[in-house]
Design an enzyme around this catalytic site. Structure first.
Site: not given
Length: 421
Positions: A155, A190
């Site tokens: 991720e 993110c």
């Protein structure tokens, strides 16, 4: 920041409740179709644990990004070793205390530490590694996993673009961009917007609206706002300062730019038309700086996005139905959100993950269970109805019959059996 933490805890509680409620359904074997080739038979897909998995989490949302994948790993029946980020030491220590207190230590362990401890963990053989963080470290994780042929979920992040059309509700658009950028850990997320694409004509209206709403949210001196997060440490503060202090970048500031190194605060900063080859447009910002790039027309935004590595998220604000459809169909990203920022994270029915340099694999909801499961094919055949066609000696007739069986063509099968083929 208390409000934000409560929201994140609620997301975790929802993940746990969902797993408890749906686990029986997730674990149930999935029926699969069979064919003439295996008749009489039945088939199913069985989920089984991978074994012992390693979860390496990030510092920006230390509880959410640590526990959420652990929920999926436990649900799938695995033993887990969790390595929290050393950049959030207080959270790491608390995770160790709580997980040792409330979870079976033979199934879940926490290992604290920094590079040395992480390197030692990566030397071990795991049945899966789940990592959340930067693409730079993601490459290190993948290289270590390759030595043992260990599958990974990465991720990562990337430069998530926001395309703003003039055919939109400007006030709502601006408010959602602001909360998605500066309200999410002051850009240290993110899925945070990394840059905006809009037309030269519309940019002044967009910037004026952003200035107005930013002052409403954070006051005239946002560095003093209690709703503005600090930069995680001095190293990241200096990294962001370096991005901002480039000569061709610092001249492009149209709002903000104030810095307080002692308190690790950087004000929301808007920049207009920074060079595409500048450092701020070459790496993920992961902070409160937001460049706006202007275009002659919105069609050019597709070329800009496609010319760069695939992002973790891509955002579009518009009322235009055709533009929405084209954006969703042609922009490749981990996730697409139209008319909002980052809210797809809250839907357990959607997979969350990257593509290309923004990562591989996905989780959330059942996708978390699947990420830590092996899907085992199981076929049950009867010992009755055995056919001589598969056994020697072989003949042309057997070959035709076998071909019809493999093709699962009932018409050809009857022709062979009736001697018509």
């Amino acid at each position: 920041m208390f409000y934000q933490q409560r929201v994140l805890v609620s997301l975790l509680r929802n993940s746990i409740k969902l797993a408890l409620k749906q686990l029986k359904n997730w674990m149930a074997p999935e029926k699969a179709k069979t064919s003439l080739t295996t008749f009489p038979a039945s088939a199913e897909i069985v989920s089984e644990p991978l074994g012992v998995v390693l979860v390496i989490s990030a510092w920006n949302y230390p509880f959410l990004l640590s526990i959420d994948p652990v929920i999926g790993a436990i649900s799938a029946g695995n033993a887990v070793v969790l390595k929290p980020s050393e950049l959030a030491p207080a959270s790491s220590a608390l995770l160790t205390k709580l997980l040792e207190q409330y979870l079976d230590p033979s199934a879940v362990r926490v290992v604290e530490g920094a590079v040395t401890e992480t390197s030692a963990l990566l030397e071990q053989k795991w049945d899966k590694i789940f990592y959340t963080g930067s693409s730079k470290i993601g490459r290190v994780i993948m290289a270590a996993a390759a030595k043992h042929l260990t599958p990974v979920v990465l991720e990562l992040g990337g430069k998530s673009p926001v395309v703003v059309d003039s055919d939109t509700d400007l006030k709502v658009t601006v408010r959602r961009i602001i909360v998605g950028k500066w309200g999410c850990n002051n850009g240290q997320a993110c899925v945070s917007p990394d840059y905006i694409l809009t037309t030269k004509e519309y940019a002044p209206k967009l910037i004026d609206a952003m200035k107005l709403e930013l002052e409403k949210f954070y006051g005239k001196n946002p560095i003093e706002s209690k709703d503005m997060s600090r930069i995680v440490n001095s190293n990241h503060f200096d990294r962001l300062s370096k991005l901002l202090d480039e000569k061709e970048v610092s001249d492009k500031i149209v709002y903000g730019g104030e810095k307080d190194r002692e308190n690790l605060k950087i004000a929301p900063t808007i920049l207009l038309d920074v060079p595409l080859d500048s450092l701020i447009m070459s790496e993920e910002i992961f902070g409160p700086l937001l460049p706006i790039l202007t275009l002659n027309n919105l069609e050019e935004s597709f070329d800009v996005i496609r010319s760069r590595p695939k992002p973790l998220a891509a955002y579009l604000f518009t009322h235009n139905k055709k533009l929405k459809e084209r954006f969703a169909a042609t922009v490749s990203a981990g996730g697409i959100v139209v008319n909002d920022i980052a809210v797809h994270l809250a839907l357990h029915t959607l997979p969350f993950g990257g593509v290309g340099e923004s990562g591989m694999g996905a989780y959330h909801g059942k996708f978390s269970f699947d990420a830590f499961s092996h899907k085992k094919a199981v076929l049950y055949r009867s010992l009755f109805g055995d056919s001589a066609v598969r056994y020697p000696p072989y003949s042309r007739g057997k070959l035709r019959l076998l071909k019809a069986l493999v093709d699962s063509n009932i018409f050809d099968l009857f022709k062979v059996l009736l001697g018509l083929a």
